[in-house]
Motif scaffolding. Structure first.
Motif, mmCIF file in Angstrom:
data_model
loop_
_atom_site.group_PDB
_atom_site.id
_atom_site.type_symbol
_atom_site.label_atom_id
_atom_site.label_comp_id
_atom_site.label_asym_id
_atom_site.label_seq_id
_atom_site.Cartn_x
_atom_site.Cartn_y
_atom_site.Cartn_z
ATOM 1 N N LEU A 90 0.812 -1.208 0.000
ATOM 2 C CA LEU A 90 0.000 0.000 0.000
ATOM 3 C C LEU A 90 0.852 1.267 0.000
ATOM 4 N N LEU A 91 2.110 1.127 0.412
ATOM 5 C CA LEU A 91 2.987 2.288 0.533
ATOM 6 C C LEU A 91 4.042 2.387 -0.569
ATOM 7 N N ASP A 92 4.455 1.237 -1.130
ATOM 8 C CA ASP A 92 5.559 1.296 -2.108
ATOM 9 C C ASP A 92 5.082 1.462 -3.546
ATOM 10 N N GLY A 93 3.774 1.601 -3.722
ATOM 11 C CA GLY A 93 3.225 1.812 -5.064
ATOM 12 C C GLY A 93 2.595 0.585 -5.678
ATOM 13 N N THR A 94 2.887 -0.597 -5.146
ATOM 14 C CA THR A 94 2.353 -1.839 -5.712
ATOM 15 C C THR A 94 0.830 -1.840 -5.717
ATOM 16 N N LEU A 95 0.217 -1.345 -4.638
ATOM 17 C CA LEU A 95 -1.245 -1.345 -4.518
ATOM 18 C C LEU A 95 -1.822 0.072 -4.521
ATOM 19 N N SER A 96 -1.024 1.037 -4.974
ATOM 20 C CA SER A 96 -1.480 2.434 -4.954
ATOM 21 C C SER A 96 -1.185 3.134 -6.271
ATOM 22 N N ASN A 97 -1.524 2.493 -7.363
ATOM 23 C CA ASN A 97 -1.369 3.086 -8.695
ATOM 24 C C ASN A 97 0.058 3.502 -9.005
ATOM 25 N N GLY A 98 1.023 2.761 -8.456
ATOM 26 C CA GLY A 98 2.419 3.010 -8.762
ATOM 27 C C GLY A 98 3.032 4.218 -8.076
ATOM 28 N N VAL A 99 2.306 4.824 -7.139
ATOM 29 C CA VAL A 99 2.785 6.028 -6.466
ATOM 30 C C VAL A 99 3.451 5.651 -5.144
ATOM 31 N N LEU A 100 4.669 6.115 -4.955
ATOM 32 C CA LEU A 100 5.392 5.870 -3.709
ATOM 33 C C LEU A 100 4.848 6.789 -2.627
ATOM 34 N N ASP A 101 4.420 6.190 -1.536
ATOM 35 C CA ASP A 101 3.873 6.964 -0.421
ATOM 36 C C ASP A 101 5.019 7.561 0.396
ATOM 37 N N PRO A 102 5.018 8.874 0.644
ATOM 38 C CA PRO A 102 6.132 9.500 1.386
ATOM 39 C C PRO A 102 6.226 9.042 2.836
ATOM 40 N N ARG A 103 5.197 8.362 3.347
ATOM 41 C CA ARG A 103 5.237 7.859 4.728
ATOM 42 C C ARG A 103 6.086 6.598 4.863
ATOM 43 N N LEU A 104 6.349 5.920 3.760
ATOM 44 C CA LEU A 104 7.044 4.628 3.801
ATOM 45 C C LEU A 104 8.352 4.669 4.577
ATOM 46 N N PRO A 105 9.310 5.560 4.258
ATOM 47 C CA PRO A 105 10.591 5.534 4.976
ATOM 48 C C PRO A 105 10.499 5.967 6.433
ATOM 49 N N LEU A 106 9.433 6.670 6.815
ATOM 50 C CA LEU A 106 9.276 7.051 8.212
ATOM 51 C C LEU A 106 8.721 5.901 9.038
ATOM 52 N N VAL B 299 13.900 11.663 13.018
ATOM 53 C CA VAL B 299 13.908 11.396 11.578
ATOM 54 C C VAL B 299 13.475 12.655 10.835
ATOM 55 N N ALA B 300 14.120 12.953 9.736
ATOM 56 C CA ALA B 300 13.760 14.124 8.944
ATOM 57 C C ALA B 300 12.325 13.997 8.453
ATOM 58 N N PRO B 301 11.492 15.003 8.672
ATOM 59 C CA PRO B 301 10.089 14.922 8.260
ATOM 60 C C PRO B 301 9.925 14.963 6.752
ATOM 61 N N ILE B 302 8.758 14.571 6.307
ATOM 62 C CA ILE B 302 8.444 14.625 4.881
ATOM 63 C C ILE B 302 8.355 16.093 4.466
ATOM 64 N N PRO B 303 9.084 16.507 3.455
ATOM 65 C CA PRO B 303 9.015 17.906 3.009
ATOM 66 C C PRO B 303 7.616 18.272 2.527
ATOM 67 N N ALA B 304 7.249 19.508 2.712
ATOM 68 C CA ALA B 304 5.928 19.985 2.315
ATOM 69 C C ALA B 304 5.662 19.751 0.833
ATOM 70 N N ALA B 305 6.698 19.906 0.021
ATOM 71 C CA ALA B 305 6.522 19.713 -1.423
ATOM 72 C C ALA B 305 6.147 18.269 -1.746
ATOM 73 N N GLU B 306 6.722 17.320 -1.024
ATOM 74 C CA GLU B 306 6.398 15.908 -1.253
ATOM 75 C C GLU B 306 4.972 15.599 -0.826
ATOM 76 N N ILE B 307 4.541 16.230 0.249
ATOM 77 C CA ILE B 307 3.162 16.018 0.699
ATOM 78 C C ILE B 307 2.185 16.545 -0.348
ATOM 79 N N THR B 308 2.456 17.743 -0.837
ATOM 80 C CA THR B 308 1.599 18.341 -1.864
ATOM 81 C C THR B 308 1.562 17.476 -3.120
ATOM 82 N N LYS B 309 2.731 16.964 -3.508
ATOM 83 C CA LYS B 309 2.813 16.105 -4.688
ATOM 84 C C LYS B 309 1.993 14.833 -4.492
#
Length: 514
Positions: free
Chosen positions: A277-293, A397-407
């Motif tokens: 659900l986070l690496d894109g396999t089950l989410s239309n190929g989109v990498l979820d920015p929450r994954l590395p956190l 841990v470095a937070p997800i940048p605002a630009a990545e959240i918007t994207k």
């Protein structure tokens, strides 16, 4: 539950949960036996998290947030270890003992001192405890609970427990609204680890309980989507209202249950479902920015999960595809106190309810009534809130940048228009948002939707020899009441509800039946 069991537990030092006769026999004017309500609150709140966390070790496998690193695990197979002491019975113990009569003592003290905020808080916690416990076990001992004159206790239908949750919640709201008390709400601050005596936040917490209570009835004629929305609107308004239980982590006694210091999840690995659900396999190929956190990759840099019942095929020392511990370590490394990541740090919080969950409940209710615009708005607010919350959990841990959240929020992984929204979209994002801390609530959702693969796409349904043999081809539906009390001392009433049968854990609960 039994009278003589109360006496034993009191002798072991948990005296605030004892029966009246024991207190009378051992009365000592120099040693007060009824504590101030404030003194009762810290252990009660701590046990709210402890009970949920303890049983998450098993429920989390049913929800498939994690699975065993070894193949053939009983819980991965939707099984149950009968006669296993307290495995899966900690919430039962918490409800009837660790929180138990302490609630009555809080109410008695609050009424005596006219501190009605304490009375309301006590009733709110008991309502929450009834709700979260019955959703695990189904039938509960309701009418005869804490009756010190009984040696056997009859079980009441889950529908009655649901009604009791509403009754207590309404009383709690009335108590918290009272202005005729002699003590200000600030008097609760020393003991209120969650809300520091803020009555407005306790009111919001009560509405979260009522929202769960009504939403869980989605398969029943009693379900009312408008009521769910109303309760959600009166509940948590932002992440600042989250009910968080904190941990000092000065020792294993006050450390986060999921942290390295305690080592309770050393044999668990994330599943292919949550990683997918986070690496894109089950989410239309989109990498979820929450994954590395939330997770760590294998030594070769790839995020992997295990398939329940199959274990980790790469679980060999030196294999770069080996799946790390939930708290981020390679299995070749021994976790140490004071380390870990996300919810798996020793001093991490344990949320009881979050704003994100409230928004996803509202989204589902609005979707069910056909209000797609409201559903989409709540769905997107739920995702945004969970991302912001994820950013705040581990400050190392470095937070997800605002630009990545918007994207991400404008990507194909997140629905953009009301007409495109499906119930699957809502439930899968809720699944991500409740990872680990909300395992019990996620399991409620899975059962409400009958483990529907069209909604929980990617959830692994064990079949054939992969399914526990006692299940008779059915998926798991409930935990059994606590073995060390009910199966030892209360066996006849258990037999009356079928709880002594080997397949009892597959008997569907009232809330999930249609």
């Amino acid at each position: 539950m039994k009278k003589h069991l109360f006496l034993l537990l009191t002798a072991l030092g948990f005296g605030l949960s004892s029966c009246n006769e024991y207190l009378d026999i051992n009365a000592d004017p120099s040693f007060p036996q009824v504590s101030d309500g404030n003194a009762l609150l810290p252990p009660i709140i701590a046990n709210m998290a402890r009970g949920e966390a303890w049983d998450t070790r098993y429920v989390g496998k049913y929800a498939q947030y994690f699975a065993s690193s070894a193949s053939g695990d009983t819980w991965d197979r939707h099984g149950y270890i009968f006669g296993s002491g307290d495995l899966g019975g900690e919430k039962w113990s918490t409800h009837y003992w660790r929180i138990g009569r302490n609630i009555d003592l809080m109410i008695e003290d609050g009424e005596k001192t006219q501190r009605y905020d304490l009375v309301g808080i006590a009733k709110a916690i008991r309502a929450w405890s009834w709700q979260s416990s019955t959703d695990l076990y189904g039938e509960m001992i309701l009418k005869q609970a804490w009756d010190s004159e009984r040696y056997q206790f009859d079980f009441d239908p889950q529908e009655d427990v649901y009604k009791e949750v509403v009754r207590l919640s309404e009383e709690a709201l009335a108590d918290l609204a009272r202005t005729d008390g002699k003590e200000p709400s600030a008097a609760t601050r020393p003991g209120d680890l969650a809300y520091k005596g803020d009555k407005t936040k306790w009111v919001k917490f009560i509405y979260s309980v009522l929202a769960r209570n009504m939403l869980h009835q989605s398969n029943k004629a009693t379900f009312n989507a408008d009521k769910v929305i109303e309760y959600c609107d009166k509940s948590l308004a932002s992440n600042a209202d989250n009910f968080n239980v904190t941990h000092r982590a000065s020792s294993s006694n006050d450390a986060n249950f999921f942290g390295p210091r305690r080592g309770n999840v050393n044999t668990f690995r994330p599943t292919t479902f949550i990683i997918g659900l986070l690496d894109g396999t089950l989410s239309n190929g989109v990498l979820d920015p929450r994954l590395p956190l939330m997770f760590s990759p294998s030594p070769d840099g790839v995020y992997r999960g295990v398939t329940p019942t199959l274990g980790d095929p790469n679980n060999v020392t030196g294999n770069t595809k080996r799946i790390p511990f939930l708290f981020g370590y390679s299995p070749a490394t021994t976790p140490t106190a004071g380390t870990g990541k996300f919810l798996f740090k020793d001093d991490a919080i344990h949320p009881i309810v979050t704003y994100a969950e409230i928004q996803f409940m509202k989204a589902e209710a609005a979707f069910r009534k056909g209000d797609r615009a409201t559903a989409l708005d709540a769905y997107r607010k739920g995702i945004q809130a969970n991302i912001e919350w994820t950013n705040s959990v581990d400050v190392t841990v470095a937070p997800i940048p605002a630009a990545e959240i918007t994207k991400y929020m404008s990507s194909k992984a997140v629905i953009q228009t009301p007409d495109a929204l499906t119930i699957r979209d809502i439930m899968l994002q809720k699944y991500i948002a409740l990872f680990m801390h909300g395992s019990l609530e996620t399991w409620v959702d899975l059962r409400r939707f009958q483990y529907d693969p069209a909604i929980y796409t990617g959830y692994f349904i064990p079949t054939g020899t992969g399914l526990f043999p006692d299940n008779q081809g059915k998926l798991v539906q409930r935990m059994r009441p606590r073995y060390n009390s009910e199966f030892i001392w209360n066996r006849v009433p258990l037999a009356n509800i079928g709880a002594t049968l080997p397949e009892y854990h597959t008997k569907e609960l009232w809330f999930s039946t249609k």
